[in-house]
Motif scaffolding. Structure first.
Motif, PDB file in Angstrom:
ATOM      1  N   ALA A 138      27.333  -7.740  56.485  1.00 36.18           N
ATOM      2  CA  ALA A 138      26.197  -6.956  56.286  1.00 36.18           C
ATOM      3  C   ALA A 138      26.042  -5.868  57.752  1.00 36.18           C
ATOM      4  O   ALA A 138      26.096  -6.334  58.743  1.00 36.18           O
ATOM      5  CB  ALA A 138      25.057  -7.962  56.383  1.00 36.18           C
ATOM      6  N   CYS A 139      25.638  -4.934  57.245  1.00 38.85           N
ATOM      7  CA  CYS A 139      25.316  -3.797  58.366  1.00 38.85           C
ATOM      8  C   CYS A 139      23.826  -3.309  58.372  1.00 38.85           C
ATOM      9  O   CYS A 139      23.492  -2.247  57.518  1.00 38.85           O
ATOM     10  CB  CYS A 139      26.214  -2.395  57.818  1.00 38.85           C
ATOM     11  SG  CYS A 139      27.700  -3.030  58.093  1.00 38.85           S
ATOM     12  N   TYR A 140      23.333  -4.115  59.266  1.00 40.74           N
ATOM     13  CA  TYR A 140      21.895  -3.522  59.227  1.00 40.74           C
ATOM     14  C   TYR A 140      21.566  -2.657  60.617  1.00 40.74           C
ATOM     15  O   TYR A 140      22.210  -2.875  61.271  1.00 40.74           O
ATOM     16  CB  TYR A 140      20.875  -5.008  59.549  1.00 40.74           C
ATOM     17  CG  TYR A 140      20.968  -5.644  58.229  1.00 40.74           C
ATOM     18  CD1 TYR A 140      20.342  -5.435  56.826  1.00 40.74           C
ATOM     19  CD2 TYR A 140      21.592  -7.486  58.204  1.00 40.74           C
ATOM     20  CE1 TYR A 140      20.379  -6.315  55.817  1.00 40.74           C
ATOM     21  CE2 TYR A 140      21.458  -7.919  57.074  1.00 40.74           C
ATOM     22  CZ  TYR A 140      20.935  -7.577  55.639  1.00 40.74           C
ATOM     23  OH  TYR A 140      21.168  -8.360  54.724  1.00 40.74           O
ATOM     24  N   VAL A 141      20.169  -2.181  60.418  1.00 40.15           N
ATOM     25  CA  VAL A 141      20.003  -1.165  61.478  1.00 40.15           C
ATOM     26  C   VAL A 141      19.753  -2.003  62.832  1.00 40.15           C
ATOM     27  O   VAL A 141      19.127  -2.893  63.138  1.00 40.15           O
ATOM     28  CB  VAL A 141      18.808  -0.591  61.094  1.00 40.15           C
ATOM     29  CG1 VAL A 141      18.489   0.419  62.433  1.00 40.15           C
ATOM     30  CG2 VAL A 141      18.944   0.405  59.919  1.00 40.15           C
ATOM     31  N   GLU A 142      20.647  -1.585  63.825  1.00 41.02           N
ATOM     32  CA  GLU A 142      20.540  -2.166  65.044  1.00 41.02           C
ATOM     33  C   GLU A 142      19.019  -2.071  65.707  1.00 41.02           C
ATOM     34  O   GLU A 142      18.590  -0.924  65.812  1.00 41.02           O
ATOM     35  CB  GLU A 142      21.699  -1.598  66.091  1.00 41.02           C
ATOM     36  CG  GLU A 142      22.887  -2.253  65.807  1.00 41.02           C
ATOM     37  CD  GLU A 142      24.151  -1.547  66.686  1.00 41.02           C
ATOM     38  OE1 GLU A 142      24.807  -2.253  67.288  1.00 41.02           O
ATOM     39  OE2 GLU A 142      24.150  -0.062  66.801  1.00 41.02           O
ATOM     40  N   GLU A 143      18.632  -3.145  66.310  1.00 43.47           N
ATOM     41  CA  GLU A 143      17.490  -2.970  67.167  1.00 43.47           C
ATOM     42  C   GLU A 143      17.852  -2.052  68.460  1.00 43.47           C
ATOM     43  O   GLU A 143      18.884  -2.032  68.870  1.00 43.47           O
ATOM     44  CB  GLU A 143      16.879  -4.243  67.429  1.00 43.47           C
ATOM     45  CG  GLU A 143      16.534  -5.043  66.306  1.00 43.47           C
ATOM     46  CD  GLU A 143      15.260  -4.573  65.239  1.00 43.47           C
ATOM     47  OE1 GLU A 143      14.659  -3.465  66.014  1.00 43.47           O
ATOM     48  OE2 GLU A 143      15.119  -4.927  64.378  1.00 43.47           O
ATOM     49  N   GLU A 144      16.757  -1.615  69.322  1.00 45.38           N
ATOM     50  CA  GLU A 144      16.986  -0.998  70.545  1.00 45.38           C
ATOM     51  C   GLU A 144      18.053  -1.720  71.339  1.00 45.38           C
ATOM     52  O   GLU A 144      18.824  -1.100  71.987  1.00 45.38           O
ATOM     53  CB  GLU A 144      16.004  -0.377  71.167  1.00 45.38           C
ATOM     54  CG  GLU A 144      15.194   0.923  70.215  1.00 45.38           C
ATOM     55  CD  GLU A 144      13.849   1.333  71.038  1.00 45.38           C
ATOM     56  OE1 GLU A 144      13.648   1.140  72.308  1.00 45.38           O
ATOM     57  OE2 GLU A 144      12.900   1.589  70.387  1.00 45.38           O
TER      58      GLU A 144
END
Length: 343
Positions: A138-144
């Motif tokens: 899975a490639c979810y948006v990275e947090e800051e």
């Protein structure tokens, strides 16, 4: 098998033996491409090699599972492992992969499958997660915070260190698409060639006018109540293939920062002082616009705006409505709140 997030990059560099096919999917299309590339290069260094690499489109195998099986069974005339790549995969290829995994051909060809965001009900995702001859990443948006670590690692590869405020500013402005982030950080590394330390001034010089900041435009327009600018900004981002989820998350971060600044004005700071105090610092070309937004908004309406944006993100993941429609509707609702706040 399901590859855990902490193991994903290591798996891409060295796929587990016995795996026939790997599904790389998620809302962060840049990270999907990056990991798909890394997996592919772990098998074949030259991805243009016609004898060892076969590129297939989803529609080529959705109605013809035999085509996938034939490509997987082929032997490279020049020797070495073969790679089969399937781009833009969706549920239509599930049957072909069910047949492949049920009776995979002999040999050591690896199939790398790239897909968009697949929900928990996805049959394709479930197949790759449950079969011991397949893997799903899975490639979810990275947090800051996660992106900040990635930025430090990428710059470290170039023998560079980065100041904490510069790293945090980069992470705040590049979060949303790993490919954009990597491209901008690589550009920064080239600019810094011959140096050893990256400062906030360096970052603003190189990244300040970058297209990477386009993700901020819908949020800024919504906070101004500018519906026409929202429509143009979203249209451009959607045309470039940007997923609605990172756009919504970028907007949530902007309104959270607005909320923090407005809160400080209720404690005696001027709008300008409140914006100057934000960390990471606001990009200097946006300071005046954000200062005016702090003067426009109040805390109750900011809470409503954040609710609209977070609800839209949740709806993108759990409903069958088009994600782009849900995203645009949320931004227009927020713009209406901005007009009410300024009214």
């Amino acid at each position: 098998m399901k590859v855990q997030p902490r193991n994903a990059d290591g798996f891409c560099r060295n796929p587990t033996a016995g795996i026939v096919a790997v599904l790389v999917y998620g809302p962060d299309t840049g990270l999907v491409r990056e990991r798909g590339q890394a997996l592919s290069r772990a098998i074949v260094s030259d991805l243009q090699d016609p004898f060892r690499v076969s590129d297939l489109k989803a529609e080529q195998i959705s109605g013809d599972g035999a085509r996938l099986n034939d490509e997987m069974a082929a032997i490279a005339m020049t020797g070495g492992r073969r790679l089969v790549r399937v781009r833009d995969a969706d549920e239509s290829v599930t049957v072909a992969f069910q047949a492949l995994l049920k009776q995979p051909p002999s040999g050591d060809t690896l199939c790398v499958v790239e897909a968009g965001d697949l929900g928990k009900s996805s049959k394709l995702r479930a197949l790759f997660e449950s079969d011991d001859k397949a893997a799903a990443i899975a490639c979810y948006v990275e947090e800051e915070g996660e992106l900040a670590v990635t930025i430090g690692r990428i710059l470290g590869e170039h023998k560079l260190t980065i100041d904490t405020d510069a790293r945090d500013w980069l992470a705040a402005n590049l979060v949303g698409d790993r490919a954009v982030a990597r491209g901008e950080v690589d550009k920064l590394a080239i600019y810094m060639m011959g140096a050893s330390r990256v400062t906030l001034e360096d970052v603003r010089t190189v990244i300040g006018d970058s297209a990477a900041l386009d993700m901020d435009e819908p949020a800024l327009a919504a906070a101004d109540g500018d519906i026409a600018s929202i429509d143009r900004a979203l249209g451009r981002l959607f045309a470039e293939g940007t997923s609605p989820v990172p756009i919504l998350r970028s907007a949530q971060r902007h309104f959270q920062r607005l909320q923090m600044a407005v809160y400080h004005t209720t404690r005696g700071q001027t709008a300008q002082q409140a914006v100057k105090a934000l960390r990471p610092p606001v990009f200097f070309k946006m300071e005046n616009q954000m200062t005016n937004q702090v003067r426009r908004w109040n805390l109750p309406n900011l809470a409503l705006a954040l609710d609209r944006l977070m609800d839209a993100e949740a709806d993108c993941k759990r409903t069958n409505m088009p994600d782009e429609t849900l995203c645009a509707r949320a931004f227009f609702q927020v713009a209406q709140l901005a007009r009410r706040s300024g009214g």
